[in-house]
Design a protein around this motif. Sequence first.
Motif, mmCIF file in Angstrom:
data_model
loop_
_atom_site.group_PDB
_atom_site.id
_atom_site.type_symbol
_atom_site.label_atom_id
_atom_site.label_comp_id
_atom_site.label_asym_id
_atom_site.label_seq_id
_atom_site.Cartn_x
_atom_site.Cartn_y
_atom_site.Cartn_z
ATOM 1 N N ALA A 49 67.296 51.601 17.756
ATOM 2 C CA ALA A 49 67.520 51.125 16.438
ATOM 3 C C ALA A 49 67.243 49.517 16.770
ATOM 4 N N ASP A 50 67.526 49.297 18.280
ATOM 5 C CA ASP A 50 67.119 47.879 18.512
ATOM 6 C C ASP A 50 65.775 47.527 18.707
ATOM 7 N N TYR A 51 64.965 48.550 18.928
ATOM 8 C CA TYR A 51 63.429 48.523 19.110
ATOM 9 C C TYR A 51 62.925 48.232 17.648
ATOM 10 N N VAL A 52 63.227 49.226 16.696
ATOM 11 C CA VAL A 52 62.878 49.182 15.344
ATOM 12 C C VAL A 52 63.199 48.218 14.385
ATOM 13 N N LEU A 53 64.408 47.682 14.645
ATOM 14 C CA LEU A 53 65.035 46.874 13.662
ATOM 15 C C LEU A 53 64.908 45.297 14.049
ATOM 16 N N PRO A 54 64.889 44.438 12.998
ATOM 17 C CA PRO A 54 64.683 43.023 13.244
ATOM 18 C C PRO A 54 65.961 42.414 14.186
ATOM 19 N N GLY A 55 65.486 41.440 14.911
ATOM 20 C CA GLY A 55 66.775 40.865 15.596
ATOM 21 C C GLY A 55 66.862 41.501 16.959
ATOM 22 N N GLU A 56 67.745 40.781 17.724
ATOM 23 C CA GLU A 56 67.702 41.437 19.325
ATOM 24 C C GLU A 56 69.276 41.848 19.358
ATOM 25 N N PHE A 57 69.495 42.994 19.483
ATOM 26 C CA PHE A 57 71.093 43.785 19.725
ATOM 27 C C PHE A 57 71.600 42.739 21.154
#
Length: 217
Positions: A49-57
């Motif tokens: 999810a961190d890879y495909v979604l915008p933003g930085e988890f």
Amino acid sequence: MYDHPGATPPTRSTGARLRRSAGSLAAGAAGAGMLVILLVAGMWAIEVADYVLPGEFDDYGIRAWNLEGLTGVFLAPFLHADFAHLMANSLPLLVLGFLAALRGLGRFLIASLIIILVSGLGVWLTTDPRFVTVGASGLVFGYFGLVVARGLFDRRLLDIVIGVGVAAAYYSIIWGVLPTQEGVSWQGHLFGLLGGVLAAWIVRRRRPAISPYGRTG
């Protein structure tokens, strides 16, 4: 109930005790395996999810001496810098987490919370505030400390054998508690290890008190 030294409790056959112990261990192993697999699978899902979604988890990791960064104490173990970081933690987490969970899922969850708190707060107190710390290596070191120390505190033969085996197989990770590699949180490793030893002591098996006049129960 046996109230005086002369009373002799009825005994069960050795075979029955062994069968009951084996059945309990098998059930515990199945539950431990499922829980740890779900834990690691959840970490992989978060990293995808961190890879495909915008933003930085990773921004939700531990930032030292920042009150908002305290939320990272609970979030950081489930976040990773990249897939290589997660892959490096996955196998030892599966092995050591499984062994740590063998003695009961309730104890395992309590021990995990203790490790997360000790490791995370240790990082928050001792790390350079310019950096954000993420990763499950605190749990890895914590489970290592838990499994090794459990044999010392519980003094069950199986736990002692497992503890010795884990110490022999993973002894090299102890070097990870030293500040020898730039970009690696040795603080998380050190406090994770200490948290694992503390957890082993807190969730250890309590032995029943024996009255000088005989057993009670």
